[in-house]
Design a protein around this motif. Structure first.
Motif, mmCIF file in Angstrom:
data_model
loop_
_atom_site.group_PDB
_atom_site.id
_atom_site.type_symbol
_atom_site.label_atom_id
_atom_site.label_comp_id
_atom_site.label_asym_id
_atom_site.label_seq_id
_atom_site.Cartn_x
_atom_site.Cartn_y
_atom_site.Cartn_z
ATOM 1 N N GLU A 1 -11.901 10.832 35.295
ATOM 2 C CA GLU A 1 -11.797 10.013 34.093
ATOM 3 C C GLU A 1 -10.364 9.504 33.985
ATOM 4 O O GLU A 1 -9.413 10.260 34.185
ATOM 5 N N LEU A 2 -10.240 8.237 33.656
ATOM 6 C CA LEU A 2 -8.934 7.596 33.538
ATOM 7 C C LEU A 2 -8.667 7.316 32.065
ATOM 8 O O LEU A 2 -9.437 6.606 31.412
ATOM 9 N N LEU B 1 -5.600 11.228 43.673
ATOM 10 C CA LEU B 1 -6.903 10.562 43.708
ATOM 11 C C LEU B 1 -7.217 10.085 45.122
ATOM 12 O O LEU B 1 -6.313 9.683 45.873
ATOM 13 N N PRO B 2 -8.480 10.110 45.523
ATOM 14 C CA PRO B 2 -8.853 9.525 46.812
ATOM 15 C C PRO B 2 -8.431 8.057 46.864
ATOM 16 O O PRO B 2 -8.354 7.372 45.829
ATOM 17 N N GLU B 3 -8.162 7.573 48.039
ATOM 18 C CA GLU B 3 -7.640 6.211 48.200
ATOM 19 C C GLU B 3 -8.543 5.170 47.556
ATOM 20 O O GLU B 3 -8.062 4.220 46.900
ATOM 21 N N ALA B 4 -9.859 5.321 47.712
ATOM 22 C CA ALA B 4 -10.786 4.345 47.130
ATOM 23 C C ALA B 4 -10.704 4.360 45.602
ATOM 24 O O ALA B 4 -10.761 3.308 44.954
ATOM 25 N N LYS B 5 -10.519 5.539 45.014
ATOM 26 C CA LYS B 5 -10.411 5.647 43.557
ATOM 27 C C LYS B 5 -9.107 5.019 43.067
ATOM 28 O O LYS B 5 -9.069 4.377 42.014
ATOM 29 N N ARG B 6 -8.027 5.228 43.815
ATOM 30 C CA ARG B 6 -6.744 4.649 43.413
ATOM 31 C C ARG B 6 -6.811 3.122 43.426
ATOM 32 O O ARG B 6 -6.233 2.439 42.571
ATOM 33 N N ALA B 7 -7.536 2.572 44.393
ATOM 34 C CA ALA B 7 -7.667 1.114 44.478
ATOM 35 C C ALA B 7 -8.421 0.565 43.265
ATOM 36 O O ALA B 7 -8.077 -0.499 42.733
ATOM 37 N N VAL B 8 -9.430 1.300 42.801
ATOM 38 C CA VAL B 8 -10.188 0.877 41.618
ATOM 39 C C VAL B 8 -9.331 1.011 40.364
ATOM 40 O O VAL B 8 -9.382 0.177 39.449
ATOM 41 N N ALA B 9 -8.515 2.090 40.317
ATOM 42 C CA ALA B 9 -7.745 2.372 39.114
ATOM 43 C C ALA B 9 -6.515 1.492 38.967
ATOM 44 O O ALA B 9 -6.054 1.253 37.845
ATOM 45 N N ILE C 1 -3.313 9.167 32.023
ATOM 46 C CA ILE C 1 -3.724 10.549 32.308
ATOM 47 C C ILE C 1 -5.003 10.503 33.134
ATOM 48 O O ILE C 1 -5.963 9.808 32.779
ATOM 49 N N VAL C 2 -5.000 11.237 34.235
ATOM 50 C CA VAL C 2 -6.174 11.311 35.098
ATOM 51 C C VAL C 2 -6.774 12.712 34.975
ATOM 52 O O VAL C 2 -6.074 13.715 35.157
ATOM 53 N N GLU C 3 -8.043 12.782 34.647
ATOM 54 C CA GLU C 3 -8.727 14.065 34.533
ATOM 55 C C GLU C 3 -9.808 14.156 35.602
ATOM 56 O O GLU C 3 -10.583 13.217 35.798
ATOM 57 N N ALA C 4 -9.841 15.303 36.286
ATOM 58 C CA ALA C 4 -10.938 15.592 37.206
ATOM 59 C C ALA C 4 -12.049 16.255 36.415
ATOM 60 O O ALA C 4 -11.799 17.113 35.559
ATOM 61 N N VAL D 1 -5.018 15.960 36.735
ATOM 62 C CA VAL D 1 -4.503 15.874 38.107
ATOM 63 C C VAL D 1 -3.516 14.705 38.192
ATOM 64 O O VAL D 1 -3.509 13.806 37.344
ATOM 65 N N ALA D 2 -2.684 14.729 39.201
ATOM 66 C CA ALA D 2 -1.728 13.646 39.417
ATOM 67 C C ALA D 2 -2.443 12.410 39.963
ATOM 68 O O ALA D 2 -3.409 12.523 40.732
ATOM 69 N N PHE D 3 -1.984 11.226 39.563
ATOM 70 C CA PHE D 3 -2.610 9.980 40.019
ATOM 71 C C PHE D 3 -2.603 9.890 41.537
ATOM 72 O O PHE D 3 -3.563 9.411 42.152
ATOM 73 N N ASP D 4 -1.528 10.356 42.155
ATOM 74 C CA ASP D 4 -1.403 10.262 43.607
ATOM 75 C C ASP D 4 -2.402 11.128 44.358
ATOM 76 O O ASP D 4 -2.601 10.926 45.565
#
Length: 339
Positions: free
Chosen positions: A325-326, A293-301, A312-315, A288-291
């Motif tokens: 998975e990052l 990701l849920p906002e909370a996940k993007r903040a962690v990543a 690469i981001v995998e759902a 999946v595209a990084f953008d």
């Protein structure tokens, strides 16, 4: 060599078509695809089918069932226009795959008893809809007869009436398509030659089997018709499937791991993985595209991917949850984070 093979194949296909109610066009689709560009196949098939229909009309004209023709033809012509218009805008492979599966759906009819194959005449409204769909499919693929063979067989027409009525329904449709192909600039020298070769074989087949058709019993004729539909469906499905695999780079791979099996499906510019583990529910992984990701996940990543060469981001989808998975690459080294 190609044209010699085409003539022999067309001769056999049109001979079978005459004694089974149709199907030569759909059977010849993969053969024509060997020597012609995709957009030229419907053109060649329409040229050959026009010649074939004219020959059959000459031989069986007194058997035409005009009440079918007058309802079938009117909407088939605008349907053909839409099909030809779409021909250079989409690949016929998708439609060919659908038609192949549709024709395979006639398989149960091969095992029906005689009384279950009795005629059930269609209504005028049904004939109008069939004409519209037939015109569209014929404009896009160049062949259509066998697709609606079941209708002719169930409409109460005799063997000669099926051959003659189909020819009357289709000759004006084919002539209209040829005009449209020319208007849209789809004609080519090879397509015309292939169509002429196919038409010559059709004439030879029509004259060769004209005395055989009256000797074929009604039930045998119907079973041959359904058999031709199933065979054509199998050929079309395999042909379209192989074409779509090549077009979209579809592949499947498997890898055994200590606790089970990993499957990988590639195609359409994407990737999907399936993890099968003993005593665990299956998990499906896809990029999946990084953008997204849920906002909370993007903040962690965000701090984890700083300075990365590649991310690469995998759902990871399981029966009860959705995780991520990052995969972060730095200096050619993979760092993997579960979120």
């Amino acid at each position: 060599m190609f044209f010699a093979l085409l003539f022999l194949t067309s001769l056999a296909a049109f001979a079978l078509s005459t004694v089974s109610g149709g199907g030569a066009g759909l059977l010849l689709l993969p053969v024509l695809g060997v020597g012609l560009a995709t957009a030229q196949v419907p053109v060649a098939l329409s040229v050959g089918s026009t010649i074939s229909s004219a020959a059959r009309l000459g031989l069986f004209i007194r058997h035409i069932e005009w009440r079918v023709v007058r309802w079938f033809v009117p909407l088939s012509l605008p349907g053909a226009f839409v099909g030809v218009w779409l021909l250079d805008r989409m690949s016929p492979l998708y439609l060919e795959a659908v038609l192949g599966l549709f024709l395979l759906g006639n398989l149960p009819m091969l095992f029906r008893r005689q009384r279950e194959m009795d005629a059930k005449p269609g209504r005028p409204g049904t004939l109008l809809v069939l004409g519209l769909v037939a015109g569209f499919v014929s404009g896009l693929t160049g062949a259509v007869g066998l697709l609606f063979n079941r209708f002719y067989l169930r409409h109460g027409l005799s063997r000669q009436q099926v051959v003659a009525t189909r020819a009357a329904n289709e000759i004006l449709l084919h002539l209209t398509k040829l005009v449209l192909y020319g208007a849209f600039g789809l004609f080519g020298a090879n397509a015309l030659i292939a169509g002429t070769v196919t038409g010559a074989a059709a004439i030879a087949a029509a004259f060769g089997v004209r005395k055989v058709l009256p000797r074929v019993g009604e039930i045998t004729f119907r079973r041959l018709g359904y058999t031709a539909m199933v065979v054509a469906g199998a050929v079309m499905t395999v042909n379209a499937g192989s074409g779509l695999v090549a077009k979209h780079g579809i592949s499947v791979a498997s890898r055994r791991v200590p606790q089970g099996l990993d499957l990988s499906f590639n195609g359409f510019g994407g990737w999907v993985g399936v993890e099968l583990r003993h005593n665990e529910l299956p998990e499906i992984e896809y990029v999946v595209a990084f953008d997204t990701l849920p906002e909370a996940k993007r903040a962690v990543a965000a701090p984890l991917i700083e300075g990365a060469e590649r991310v690469i981001v995998e759902a990871v989808l399981s029966w009860r949850s959705l995780a991520y998975e990052l995969h972060v690459y730095r200096d050619g080294v993979l760092e993997k984070y579960e979120m």
